[in-house]
Design a protein around this motif. Structure first.
Motif, short mmCIF file in Angstrom:
data_model
loop_
_atom_site.label_atom_id
_atom_site.label_comp_id
_atom_site.label_asym_id
_atom_site.label_seq_id
_atom_site.Cartn_x
_atom_site.Cartn_y
_atom_site.Cartn_z
N VAL A 170 4.24 -94.83 -51.83
CA VAL A 170 4.80 -93.52 -52.19
C VAL A 170 5.40 -93.57 -53.59
CG1 VAL A 170 6.61 -91.85 -51.66
CG2 VAL A 170 5.20 -92.79 -49.81
N LEU A 171 6.13 -94.64 -53.89
CA LEU A 171 6.71 -94.78 -55.22
C LEU A 171 5.62 -94.92 -56.29
CD1 LEU A 171 9.66 -97.22 -54.45
CD2 LEU A 171 9.80 -94.77 -54.94
N ALA A 172 4.54 -95.67 -55.94
CA ALA A 172 3.44 -95.82 -56.90
C ALA A 172 2.78 -94.49 -57.18
CB ALA A 172 2.43 -96.84 -56.38
N ARG A 173 2.55 -93.70 -56.15
CA ARG A 173 1.92 -92.39 -56.33
C ARG A 173 2.84 -91.43 -57.09
NH1 ARG A 173 -2.74 -91.07 -53.97
NH2 ARG A 173 -3.67 -92.55 -52.49
N ALA A 174 4.14 -91.65 -56.93
CA ALA A 174 5.08 -90.79 -57.67
C ALA A 174 5.05 -91.10 -59.16
CB ALA A 174 6.49 -90.97 -57.13
N GLY A 175 4.75 -92.35 -59.53
CA GLY A 175 4.74 -92.72 -60.94
C GLY A 175 3.37 -92.76 -61.56
N MET A 176 2.32 -92.58 -60.77
CA MET A 176 0.94 -92.62 -61.28
C MET A 176 0.18 -91.43 -60.75
SD MET A 176 0.01 -96.65 -60.61
CE MET A 176 -1.71 -96.35 -61.04
N PRO A 177 -0.76 -90.91 -61.50
CA PRO A 177 -1.62 -89.85 -60.97
C PRO A 177 -2.47 -90.38 -59.81
CG PRO A 177 -1.75 -89.95 -63.36
CD PRO A 177 -1.01 -91.17 -62.93
N ASP A 178 -2.79 -89.49 -58.87
CA ASP A 178 -3.59 -89.90 -57.73
C ASP A 178 -4.93 -90.49 -58.15
OD1 ASP A 178 -1.60 -89.13 -56.06
OD2 ASP A 178 -2.50 -87.20 -55.49
N GLU A 179 -5.52 -89.94 -59.22
CA GLU A 179 -6.81 -90.44 -59.67
C GLU A 179 -6.73 -91.90 -60.10
OE1 GLU A 179 -5.38 -87.76 -60.71
OE2 GLU A 179 -6.62 -86.10 -59.94
N GLU A 180 -5.66 -92.25 -60.80
CA GLU A 180 -5.51 -93.63 -61.26
C GLU A 180 -5.29 -94.59 -60.08
OE1 GLU A 180 -2.55 -94.06 -64.24
OE2 GLU A 180 -3.47 -92.60 -65.63
N VAL A 181 -4.52 -94.14 -59.09
CA VAL A 181 -4.31 -94.99 -57.90
C VAL A 181 -5.63 -95.20 -57.17
CG1 VAL A 181 -3.18 -95.16 -55.66
CG2 VAL A 181 -1.91 -94.27 -57.64
N THR B 222 -1.02 -99.80 -64.42
CA THR B 222 -0.54 -99.54 -63.05
C THR B 222 0.94 -99.88 -62.97
OG1 THR B 222 -1.19 -101.78 -62.35
CG2 THR B 222 -2.78 -99.99 -61.98
N SER B 223 1.59 -99.35 -61.96
CA SER B 223 3.02 -99.56 -61.80
C SER B 223 3.29 -100.82 -60.95
CB SER B 223 3.67 -98.34 -61.14
OG SER B 223 3.23 -98.24 -59.79
N GLY B 224 4.49 -101.31 -61.10
CA GLY B 224 4.88 -102.48 -60.30
C GLY B 224 5.00 -102.16 -58.83
N ASP B 225 5.27 -100.87 -58.51
CA ASP B 225 5.36 -100.48 -57.10
C ASP B 225 4.01 -100.64 -56.40
OD1 ASP B 225 8.08 -99.74 -57.20
OD2 ASP B 225 7.53 -97.85 -58.16
N LEU B 226 2.92 -100.37 -57.10
CA LEU B 226 1.60 -100.55 -56.51
C LEU B 226 1.33 -102.04 -56.28
CD1 LEU B 226 -1.04 -99.24 -55.60
CD2 LEU B 226 -1.89 -99.48 -57.95
#
Length: 225
Positions: A67-78, A126-130
């Protein structure tokens, strides 16, 4: 009720006594098996509870990081980051015998031994949360497999316990009492027949003695005359 269909002979009595000994020995063995199954089943239940709590906590932690990763990254990038995984897992399933119950054993192997292959993306965009979410799921996989193994073992052992319990009850409440009743019936019949035979022999003996006595009296009267 079952005794009325039994042939009251000594051969049948011997056969039923041997069958009773076998039934009582089988009853004891099945009770021991049931008790040991119950002991191991309870151990598995406690292990299952602790594993489930651990797995559920790990999944909550991974979901929170996603959830934190999706909050900091666009869904397409995830989606693109997770589209082409580099690591591959092979599951091997075998079994082992526990008190005549074939319980599963799960083992897995990864295609490569490099722990960084769990990440299918570069770290630049990418974020560290991912990273934390992917790492937590990778670390959780052994516990998830172990949980699946234990839960399946619990179901199999519960079914075996129920089957063994029915056999124990059938021996304890049906088969052994019927055998004991039939043995008692045959014993009573044989004792009754033996008493009747003794009475007949005693009567025959009395008749023979009486006849011999009368024959002696007639012989003495004829000699005196």
């Amino acid at each position: 009720m079952a005794a009325t269909h039994v042939n009251p002979t000594r051969m049948e009595l011997t056969r039923l006594k041997k069958k009773l000994v076998t039934a009582m020995r089988g009853h004891k063995l099945l009770k021991d098996k049931r008790d040991e199954l119950m002991r191991q089943y309870l151990d598995l239940v406690r292990l299952n509870r602790s594993l489930r709590e651990k797995v559920e906590e790990g999944i909550r932690f991974a979901n929170r990081n996603f959830v934190l990763a999706r909050a900091g990254m666009p869904d397409e990038e995830v989606n693109v980051a997770l589209m082409a995984p580099k690591q591959e897992v092979t599951l091997q399933v075998s079994d082992r015998n526990v008190m005549s119950v074939e319980v599963p054993v799960f083992e897995y192997q990864t295609r490569t031994s490099d722990p960084n292959d769990i990440y299918s993306y570069g770290f630049a965009f990418t974020s560290g949360d991912l990273d934390d979410a992917v790492k937590s799921l990778a670390d959780l996989m052994p516990d998830m497999l172990r949980l699946a193994e234990v839960e399946k073992s619990c179901r199999l052992m519960a079914a075996e316990i129920e089957k063994t319990r029915r056999r124990v009850n059938a021996l304890e409440h049906i088969m052994i009492p019927d055998l004991q009743e039939n043995i008692k019936y045959i014993t009573m019949k044989l004792d009754e027949n033996e008493r009747s035979t003794q009475i007949r022999l005693m009567k025959v003996k009395d008749m023979m003695l009486e006849q011999a006595h009368h024959y002696k009296e007639r012989a003495e009267e004829a000699f005196a005359g």
